[in-house]
Motif scaffolding. Structure first.
Motif, short mmCIF file in Angstrom:
data_model
loop_
_atom_site.label_atom_id
_atom_site.label_comp_id
_atom_site.label_asym_id
_atom_site.label_seq_id
_atom_site.Cartn_x
_atom_site.Cartn_y
_atom_site.Cartn_z
N THR A 38 0.84 -1.19 0.00
CA THR A 38 0.00 0.00 0.00
C THR A 38 0.88 1.25 0.00
OG1 THR A 38 -0.07 0.17 2.41
CG2 THR A 38 -1.72 -1.25 1.36
N ARG A 39 0.24 2.40 -0.11
CA ARG A 39 0.99 3.67 -0.02
C ARG A 39 1.75 3.74 1.30
NH1 ARG A 39 -1.43 8.20 -3.26
NH2 ARG A 39 -3.05 7.29 -4.57
N LEU A 40 1.08 3.34 2.37
CA LEU A 40 1.71 3.41 3.69
C LEU A 40 2.92 2.49 3.76
CD1 LEU A 40 1.74 4.45 6.58
CD2 LEU A 40 0.12 2.63 7.19
N ASP A 41 2.79 1.29 3.20
CA ASP A 41 3.92 0.35 3.21
C ASP A 41 5.15 0.98 2.55
OD1 ASP A 41 2.41 -1.68 4.40
OD2 ASP A 41 1.70 -2.42 2.47
N VAL A 42 4.94 1.64 1.43
CA VAL A 42 6.05 2.26 0.70
C VAL A 42 6.65 3.41 1.50
CG1 VAL A 42 6.72 3.49 -1.40
CG2 VAL A 42 5.13 1.57 -1.53
N ALA A 43 5.78 4.20 2.14
CA ALA A 43 6.26 5.33 2.93
C ALA A 43 7.13 4.86 4.10
CB ALA A 43 5.07 6.13 3.46
N LEU A 44 6.81 3.66 4.61
CA LEU A 44 7.57 3.13 5.75
C LEU A 44 8.85 2.42 5.33
CD1 LEU A 44 4.62 1.72 7.89
CD2 LEU A 44 5.95 3.79 8.32
N ASP A 45 8.95 2.09 4.05
CA ASP A 45 10.14 1.37 3.56
C ASP A 45 10.54 1.93 2.20
OD1 ASP A 45 12.18 -0.36 3.04
OD2 ASP A 45 10.91 -2.15 2.78
N LEU A 46 11.17 3.09 2.21
CA LEU A 46 11.54 3.78 0.99
C LEU A 46 12.63 3.05 0.21
CD1 LEU A 46 11.56 7.48 2.29
CD2 LEU A 46 9.77 6.31 1.00
N GLN A 47 13.32 2.13 0.86
CA GLN A 47 14.42 1.43 0.19
C GLN A 47 13.99 0.10 -0.43
OE1 GLN A 47 17.28 3.16 -0.10
NE2 GLN A 47 16.07 4.70 0.99
N ARG A 48 12.70 -0.21 -0.36
CA ARG A 48 12.20 -1.49 -0.89
C ARG A 48 12.54 -1.60 -2.38
NH1 ARG A 48 9.64 -5.33 -3.47
NH2 ARG A 48 7.76 -6.30 -2.60
N GLU A 49 13.14 -2.74 -2.74
CA GLU A 49 13.51 -3.00 -4.14
C GLU A 49 12.41 -3.80 -4.83
OE1 GLU A 49 16.42 -2.56 -5.97
OE2 GLU A 49 17.73 -1.62 -4.47
N LEU A 50 12.18 -3.49 -6.11
CA LEU A 50 11.29 -4.32 -6.92
C LEU A 50 12.05 -5.57 -7.33
CD1 LEU A 50 9.66 -1.73 -9.37
CD2 LEU A 50 8.51 -2.93 -7.50
N SER A 51 11.40 -6.72 -7.23
CA SER A 51 12.02 -7.94 -7.74
C SER A 51 12.02 -7.88 -9.26
CB SER A 51 11.23 -9.17 -7.27
OG SER A 51 9.96 -9.23 -7.93
N LEU A 52 12.78 -8.80 -9.88
CA LEU A 52 12.84 -8.84 -11.33
C LEU A 52 11.45 -9.06 -11.92
CD1 LEU A 52 14.56 -8.84 -13.89
CD2 LEU A 52 14.88 -11.31 -13.60
N GLU A 53 10.70 -9.99 -11.33
CA GLU A 53 9.35 -10.29 -11.82
C GLU A 53 8.43 -9.08 -11.66
OE1 GLU A 53 5.68 -13.50 -11.11
OE2 GLU A 53 7.47 -13.54 -9.84
N GLU A 54 8.50 -8.43 -10.52
CA GLU A 54 7.66 -7.24 -10.28
C GLU A 54 8.01 -6.13 -11.26
OE1 GLU A 54 7.15 -7.90 -5.43
OE2 GLU A 54 8.68 -6.53 -6.23
N GLY A 55 9.31 -5.95 -11.51
CA GLY A 55 9.74 -4.92 -12.45
C GLY A 55 9.24 -5.19 -13.86
N GLU A 56 9.26 -6.47 -14.27
CA GLU A 56 8.77 -6.83 -15.60
C GLU A 56 7.28 -6.56 -15.72
OE1 GLU A 56 9.94 -10.88 -15.96
OE2 GLU A 56 11.98 -10.41 -16.66
N LYS A 57 6.53 -6.90 -14.69
CA LYS A 57 5.09 -6.64 -14.70
C LYS A 57 4.82 -5.14 -14.78
CE LYS A 57 3.56 -10.75 -12.14
NZ LYS A 57 2.94 -11.23 -10.87
N PHE A 58 5.55 -4.36 -14.00
CA PHE A 58 5.36 -2.92 -14.00
C PHE A 58 5.69 -2.33 -15.37
CE2 PHE A 58 5.01 -1.64 -9.41
CZ PHE A 58 4.09 -0.63 -9.61
#
Length: 281
Positions: A38-58
């Motif tokens: 969620t938006r909140l999850d991202v705000a709490l973890d600004l350093q979260r990396e997208l996995s390769l699979e997530e990046g491809e989907k995006f």
């Protein structure tokens, strides 16, 4: 790539294609869909990396958005009347105005049992499935000309745990309905060719034409046919509900009046004529 960096890339890529607020909405819808964050999850973890699979989907979704493909087709689902519906480019994306039509029908039918209901041009099944969810005693039949649309509608009925019978039929070629109905509903094609210039790219280029458009020379063809069928398959008190072209409200209403229906024309949340009810006298 970190999510925050990809977000900047996402906004840069879509700059000029959509308003910034809409781009932001797309990003967070896709973020939830592809990562569960969620938006909140991202705000709490600004350093979260997208996995390769997530990046491809995006990246795939981003390219589809550049072509103005609707976000609902990209995620494969949408919300309608409190329920989740699967959608693809074989069916129209359900609109808020159609939720108002469902609400009107439910208000009229809340104290009635054992209703026989027919939904003509069911598409995703959003009307039929929503009515079945709230009128569990009703017997609901839904028709559509498209075999692929009916596959989607069937899956939506199953997913929402309701019973609806689906049949593939071209309503314009039907001479009579299989039985008497208490309620007939239709949201048929009603956009005239001359109105295409009012449509947005995501609709013009991606949603099914056969579910949207009618010829300028005969824009009420479906309303005329369905009204004629209703006359012969309604007992007195039978109710006919239409979603209509906002510019042709009076003309559509006249079709029902001529066939001895008591009519009511109703505006939608945008203040335009969008719904019509006829009660058989």
């Amino acid at each position: 790539m970190k999510i925050t960096a990809f977000k900047n890339h996402f906004f840069d890529t879509l700059e000029g294609e959509y308003p910034k607020e809409e781009t932001g909405s797309f990003f967070h819808i896709l973020l939830q869909e592809f990562t569960g964050l969620t938006r909140l999850d991202v705000a709490l973890d600004l350093q979260r990396e997208l996995s390769l699979e997530e990046g491809e989907k995006f990246n795939s979704a981003l390219q589809r958005l550049r072509q103005h493909e609707p976000i609902q087709y990209i995620t494969g689902k949408t919300e309608f009347y409190g329920l989740t519906f699967l959608v693809n480019n074989e069916v129209l994306i359900p609109r808020p105005e159609t939720e108002e039509l469902v609400e009107w029908i439910l208000e009229d039918c809340e104290n009635q049992e054992q209703l026989n209901i027919l939904d003509i041009g069911t598409g995703s099944g959003c009307i039929a499935v929503s009515l079945a969810k709230h009128l569990p005693q009703a017997r609901i039949l839904a028709l559509d000309i498209s075999e692929e649309a009916l596959k989607v509608a069937g899956r939506n009925a199953e997913m929402n745990n309701v019973s609806v019978k689906f049949l593939q039929k071209d309503i314009l070629t039907i001479d009579k309905l299989p039985k008497q109905f208490d309620v007939i509903i239709s949201n048929p094609p009603y956009v005239r060719e001359l109105e295409k210039n009012e449509m947005q790219r995501n609709v013009l280029e991606h949603e099914p034409e056969t579910a949207l458009y009618v010829k300028d020379s005969d824009p009420l063809i479906f309303y005329q046919k369905i009204t004629d069928l209703a006359v012969n398959n309604f007992k007195p008190g039978g109710k006919l509900y239409f979603e209509i072209n906002q510019y042709l409200g009076k003309e559509t209403e006249a079709l029902l009046t001529e066939k001895n229906f008591q009519t009511r024309l109703k505006k939608d949340i945008f203040g335009v004529d969008r719904m019509l009810r006829g009660i058989k006298l």
